[in-house]
Scaffold this motif. Structure first.
Motif, PDB file in Angstrom:
ATOM      1  N   SER A  76      20.908  12.794  44.467  1.00 34.90           N
ATOM      2  CA  SER A  76      21.114  11.372  44.743  1.00 34.90           C
ATOM      3  C   SER A  76      22.181  11.175  45.806  1.00 34.90           C
ATOM      4  O   SER A  76      23.264  11.777  45.736  1.00 34.90           O
ATOM      5  N   ILE A  77      21.907  10.279  46.766  1.00 39.59           N
ATOM      6  CA  ILE A  77      22.910   9.970  47.779  1.00 39.59           C
ATOM      7  C   ILE A  77      24.122   9.295  47.165  1.00 39.59           C
ATOM      8  O   ILE A  77      25.209   9.297  47.762  1.00 39.59           O
ATOM      9  N   LEU A  78      23.978   8.757  45.966  1.00 45.35           N
ATOM     10  CA  LEU A  78      25.103   8.089  45.302  1.00 45.35           C
ATOM     11  C   LEU A  78      26.215   9.064  44.948  1.00 45.35           C
ATOM     12  O   LEU A  78      27.374   8.662  44.815  1.00 45.35           O
ATOM     13  N   LEU A  79      25.890  10.321  44.801  1.00 45.16           N
ATOM     14  CA  LEU A  79      26.901  11.319  44.429  1.00 45.16           C
ATOM     15  C   LEU A  79      27.371  12.144  45.622  1.00 45.16           C
ATOM     16  O   LEU A  79      27.873  13.254  45.458  1.00 45.16           O
ATOM     17  N   SER A  80      27.245  11.596  46.820  1.00 51.64           N
ATOM     18  CA  SER A  80      27.693  12.334  48.007  1.00 51.64           C
ATOM     19  C   SER A  80      29.198  12.554  48.009  1.00 51.64           C
ATOM     20  O   SER A  80      29.695  13.431  48.721  1.00 51.64           O
ATOM     21  N   ASP A  81      29.932  11.776  47.210  1.00 46.11           N
ATOM     22  CA  ASP A  81      31.387  11.957  47.109  1.00 46.11           C
ATOM     23  C   ASP A  81      31.786  12.793  45.894  1.00 46.11           C
ATOM     24  O   ASP A  81      32.977  12.965  45.617  1.00 46.11           O
ATOM     25  N   ASN A  82      30.805  13.318  45.179  1.00 40.91           N
ATOM     26  CA  ASN A  82      31.098  14.105  43.982  1.00 40.91           C
ATOM     27  C   ASN A  82      31.345  15.561  44.382  1.00 40.91           C
ATOM     28  O   ASN A  82      30.474  16.419  44.249  1.00 40.91           O
ATOM     29  N   ILE A  83      32.520  15.811  44.916  1.00 42.03           N
ATOM     30  CA  ILE A  83      32.880  17.135  45.436  1.00 42.03           C
ATOM     31  C   ILE A  83      33.824  17.800  44.435  1.00 42.03           C
ATOM     32  O   ILE A  83      35.016  17.468  44.365  1.00 42.03           O
ATOM     33  N   PRO A  84      33.314  18.702  43.609  1.00 47.25           N
ATOM     34  CA  PRO A  84      34.123  19.291  42.544  1.00 47.25           C
ATOM     35  C   PRO A  84      35.267  20.136  43.099  1.00 47.25           C
ATOM     36  O   PRO A  84      35.162  20.749  44.180  1.00 47.25           O
ATOM     37  N   ALA A  85      36.331  20.203  42.344  1.00 47.47           N
ATOM     38  CA  ALA A  85      37.474  21.045  42.722  1.00 47.47           C
ATOM     39  C   ALA A  85      37.241  22.503  42.351  1.00 47.47           C
ATOM     40  O   ALA A  85      37.814  23.405  42.973  1.00 47.47           O
ATOM     41  N   ASP A  86      36.389  22.736  41.348  1.00 49.30           N
ATOM     42  CA  ASP A  86      36.214  24.088  40.814  1.00 49.30           C
ATOM     43  C   ASP A  86      34.741  24.437  40.678  1.00 49.30           C
ATOM     44  O   ASP A  86      33.875  23.562  40.615  1.00 49.30           O
ATOM     45  N   ASP A  87      34.478  25.733  40.599  1.00 48.08           N
ATOM     46  CA  ASP A  87      33.137  26.228  40.332  1.00 48.08           C
ATOM     47  C   ASP A  87      32.761  26.004  38.868  1.00 48.08           C
ATOM     48  O   ASP A  87      33.610  26.102  37.975  1.00 48.08           O
ATOM     49  N   ALA A  88      31.489  25.723  38.613  1.00 42.89           N
ATOM     50  CA  ALA A  88      30.968  25.802  37.255  1.00 42.89           C
ATOM     51  C   ALA A  88      31.194  27.216  36.716  1.00 42.89           C
ATOM     52  O   ALA A  88      31.276  28.184  37.472  1.00 42.89           O
ATOM     53  N   PHE A  89      31.271  27.343  35.401  1.00 42.00           N
ATOM     54  CA  PHE A  89      31.539  28.645  34.792  1.00 42.00           C
ATOM     55  C   PHE A  89      30.514  29.682  35.232  1.00 42.00           C
ATOM     56  O   PHE A  89      30.852  30.825  35.541  1.00 42.00           O
ATOM     57  N   LEU A  90      29.235  29.302  35.287  1.00 44.85           N
ATOM     58  CA  LEU A  90      28.210  30.277  35.667  1.00 44.85           C
ATOM     59  C   LEU A  90      28.384  30.732  37.115  1.00 44.85           C
ATOM     60  O   LEU A  90      28.068  31.873  37.456  1.00 44.85           O
ATOM     61  N   VAL A  91      28.877  29.840  37.972  1.00 46.32           N
ATOM     62  CA  VAL A  91      29.146  30.207  39.364  1.00 46.32           C
ATOM     63  C   VAL A  91      30.313  31.182  39.423  1.00 46.32           C
ATOM     64  O   VAL A  91      30.292  32.156  40.191  1.00 46.32           O
ATOM     65  N   GLN A  92      31.325  30.944  38.615  1.00 47.55           N
ATOM     66  CA  GLN A  92      32.441  31.893  38.525  1.00 47.55           C
ATOM     67  C   GLN A  92      31.937  33.272  38.111  1.00 47.55           C
ATOM     68  O   GLN A  92      32.365  34.293  38.661  1.00 47.55           O
ATOM     69  N   GLN A  93      31.031  33.303  37.139  1.00 41.51           N
ATOM     70  CA  GLN A  93      30.485  34.576  36.668  1.00 41.51           C
ATOM     71  C   GLN A  93      29.720  35.287  37.773  1.00 41.51           C
ATOM     72  O   GLN A  93      29.866  36.506  37.970  1.00 41.51           O
ATOM     73  N   LEU A  94      28.901  34.549  38.511  1.00 43.05           N
ATOM     74  CA  LEU A  94      28.154  35.146  39.614  1.00 43.05           C
ATOM     75  C   LEU A  94      29.094  35.739  40.657  1.00 43.05           C
ATOM     76  O   LEU A  94      28.872  36.849  41.153  1.00 43.05           O
ATOM     77  N   LYS A  95      30.131  35.012  40.996  1.00 39.02           N
ATOM     78  CA  LYS A  95      31.078  35.498  42.005  1.00 39.02           C
ATOM     79  C   LYS A  95      31.817  36.734  41.515  1.00 39.02           C
ATOM     80  O   LYS A  95      32.074  37.668  42.298  1.00 39.02           O
ATOM     81  N   LYS A  96      32.184  36.763  40.243  1.00 36.19           N
ATOM     82  CA  LYS A  96      32.862  37.939  39.687  1.00 36.19           C
ATOM     83  C   LYS A  96      31.990  39.185  39.817  1.00 36.19           C
ATOM     84  O   LYS A  96      32.505  40.294  39.954  1.00 36.19           O
ATOM     85  N   ARG A  97      30.668  38.983  39.759  1.00 33.74           N
ATOM     86  CA  ARG A  97      29.731  40.104  39.867  1.00 33.74           C
ATOM     87  C   ARG A  97      29.294  40.347  41.305  1.00 33.74           C
ATOM     88  O   ARG A  97      28.388  41.128  41.555  1.00 33.74           O
ATOM     89  N   GLY A  98      29.926  39.659  42.253  1.00 37.39           N
ATOM     90  CA  GLY A  98      29.707  39.971  43.656  1.00 37.39           C
ATOM     91  C   GLY A  98      28.688  39.122  44.388  1.00 37.39           C
ATOM     92  O   GLY A  98      28.428  39.361  45.570  1.00 37.39           O
ATOM     93  N   ALA A  99      28.100  38.120  43.733  1.00 35.63           N
ATOM     94  CA  ALA A  99      27.121  37.281  44.406  1.00 35.63           C
ATOM     95  C   ALA A  99      27.797  36.380  45.437  1.00 35.63           C
ATOM     96  O   ALA A  99      28.942  35.965  45.268  1.00 35.63           O
ATOM     97  N   ILE A 100      27.065  36.064  46.499  1.00 34.10           N
ATOM     98  CA  ILE A 100      27.537  35.147  47.543  1.00 34.10           C
ATOM     99  C   ILE A 100      26.793  33.831  47.377  1.00 34.10           C
ATOM    100  O   ILE A 100      25.559  33.792  47.445  1.00 34.10           O
TER     101      ILE A 100
END
Length: 518
Positions: free
Chosen positions: A114-138
């Protein structure tokens, strides 16, 4: 719309054909890992290759909405760690797309389409994204989706969003990619990315995976954290991996799991799921055929009968008519409860987000003000229905949720498996992709997704074959935390049947996609 006009300077940019000829074919996760391990390719070059693919194909497919400004820098860091002998995990240096309803802390908005959430810029990664990065994913960027995960209108067109436009099936540009994880499935199928994250409430991983001819895994509820995902329902929502092969999806599952204190239903994984990749995973298994999850596509059912022969040849015993007797009651209860839960779940997410809109009520009003861009084809009846309810405060909510879960779990999948003494249940995943229709909406005839979705149980779809030029999938599902037996069976079937095929665009150019089986 082109989302990249040029790639970063200083890189040697190969075309897809050049990479395939000079470096080897890297369609699958196994092939990419082998090439990275041997030094045949670097993560930096790999990222540039997929950026090139996205730039070439996205105008036709509308699969990708945003690209991470940090991806190339992260690729170089991971290349440096590899040279130093540090490998973070099985996805080290491999690019991944995440669905655009998942928080990333790289400056990209989490929009739910939705274009309504164009300002919804999170400060942190979701937990699953953190897990992916810990395992080396880009994290390469965000994938298009059916706006609000297909939970805004009863007349929606799967794969359409205000931010990304209409995503299109890579096997036929006139046909639907299903939803809501449309962009994730398309990008993997068309070779724009090797791996992608989808999310599912009911069918949103498995349906788009099936109609795009790839593998999708919807895991047991809680196995992958839901923290940082724009919700529909805490009772059914889960993220899951999407890949060209069972091996790729399984390696990605291993990288995504992990117990999260921020998710009350979070589960600890039971070992490495890659250990279940058994080429004889069907041998000795009793497979129950759920006939009352069929009949929505006679041509698909005919392909399914051929799949049964493959299962038997691999040593499985087929138990016919292992029907889920509570199916009609499950269908009758699910939708209303999802709408009630959605109201409160979304309000809770918005209240803690950077978005200027802090409630479902505010979104409904904003959609009315942005009708030309947000509602050119369909409305927001589901939003309005949810807002008109008392949410979780509805008098019968708790009782009905428990009733629904029992219908899907103890009285549904569990009872069916026990009655017929089977290890796994199977059915065709969904019909072939239907024509995109912005006037009448989706021509959806039915699928095998609901029992496992409502139960919160695991479900894997694997390419089963074709109806003319369109892929169809085979669904494997079972009781809670039985991912290992599903992976073993799905892997054996995949290796024996070899039904994955490169998409060839109709009404467009052929996809520069490279086949593989591992």
């Amino acid at each position: 719309m082109k989302i990249i006009n040029k790639l970063l300077c200083g890189l040697v940019i190969f075309t897809v054909a050049c990479i395939a000829q000079a470096q080897g074919n890297f369609a699958t996760t196994s092939e990419i890992r082998a090439a990275l391990d041997s030094g045949t390719i670097t993560s930096e070059l790999l990222v540039s290759r997929y950026l090139k693919q996205i730039n070439q194909l996205n105008d036709k497919l509308h699969a990708v909405t945003q690209l991470s400004p940090l991806a190339m820098e992260e690729a170089r860091r991971l290349d440096r760690l590899r040279r130093e002998g540090q490998i973070l995990g099985p996805l080290h240096g491999i690019p991944v797309l995440v669905k655009d309803n998942i928080d990333t802390g790289d400056g990209l908005a989490n929009t739910a389409g939705s274009i309504l959430l164009s300002d919804n810029i999170p400060a942190d990664d979701a937990f699953l994204v953190q897990q992916l990065k810990k395992r080396g994913a880009i994290i390469l960027g965000k994938a298009n989706l059916s706006e609000w995960a297909n939970f805004r209108s009863t007349n929606s067109s799967s794969g359409w969003s205000g931010t990304g436009g209409q995503a299109r099936n890579p096997f036929d540009l006139s046909r639907s990619p299903c939803g809501s994880s449309a962009g994730s499935a398309i990008a993997v199928s068309a070779g724009m990315i090797p791996l992608a994250v989808g999310t599912e409430t009911d069918g949103s991983i498995t349906c788009p995976a099936a109609v795009s001819g790839i593998v999708g895994i919807k895991p047991t509820l809680g196995l992958i954290s839901r923290s940082g995902i724009i919700p529909i329902s805490a009772y059914q929502d889960t993220a899951g991996p999407m890949a060209a092969t069972v091996t790729g999806a399984t390696l990605m599952l291993d990288a995504m799991v992990g117990q999260d204190s921020g998710d009350s239903d979070s589960l600890a994984p039971s070992g490495q799921y890659a250990d279940a990749l058994n080429p004889e995973g069907l041998k000795g298994k009793r497979i129950g055929v759920v006939r009352n999850l069929m009949g929505y596509s006679p041509q698909t059912d005919a392909v399914f009968e051929l799949a049964l022969t493959v299962l038997q040849e691999q040593g499985a015993t087929i138990v016919d008519n292992a029907n889920i007797e509570t199916l009609e009651k499950i269908h009758g209860l699910e939708f209303e409860l999802l709408a009630w839960e959605f109201k409160d779940a979304l309000n809770e997410y918005l209240a803690n987000s950077p978005s200027q809109y802090k409630s479902l009520e505010a979104l409904i009003a904003a959609n009315q003000n942005a009708r030309e861009t947000e509602m050119p084809f369909f409305g927001q009846e589901i939003f309005e229905m949810a807002q008109g309810s008392r949410g979780r405060k509805e008098e019968s909510f708790a009782h009905k949720i428990e009733e629904l879960r029992q219908l899907a779990r103890a009285q549904g999948i569990d009872a069916t498996m026990a009655k017929h003494n089977v290890d796994i249940l199977i059915a065709p995943t969904v019909s072939p992709a239907w024509k995109i229709d912005h006037i009448n909406g989706d021509h959806f005839t039915g699928s095998a997704t609901t029992p496992a979705a409502v139960a919160g149980y695991p479900h894997i779809t694997v390419p089963m074959g074709f109806v003319q030029h369109l892929p169809v999938g085979l669904s494997f599902f079972a009781s809670a935390n039985q991912e290992d037996r599903l992976i073993a069976a799905a892997y054996n079937y995949e290796q024996a049947s070899k039904q994955r095929r490169a998409p060839r665009f109709l009404n467009g150019d052929p996809a520069p996609y490279i086949s593989g089986t591992n």
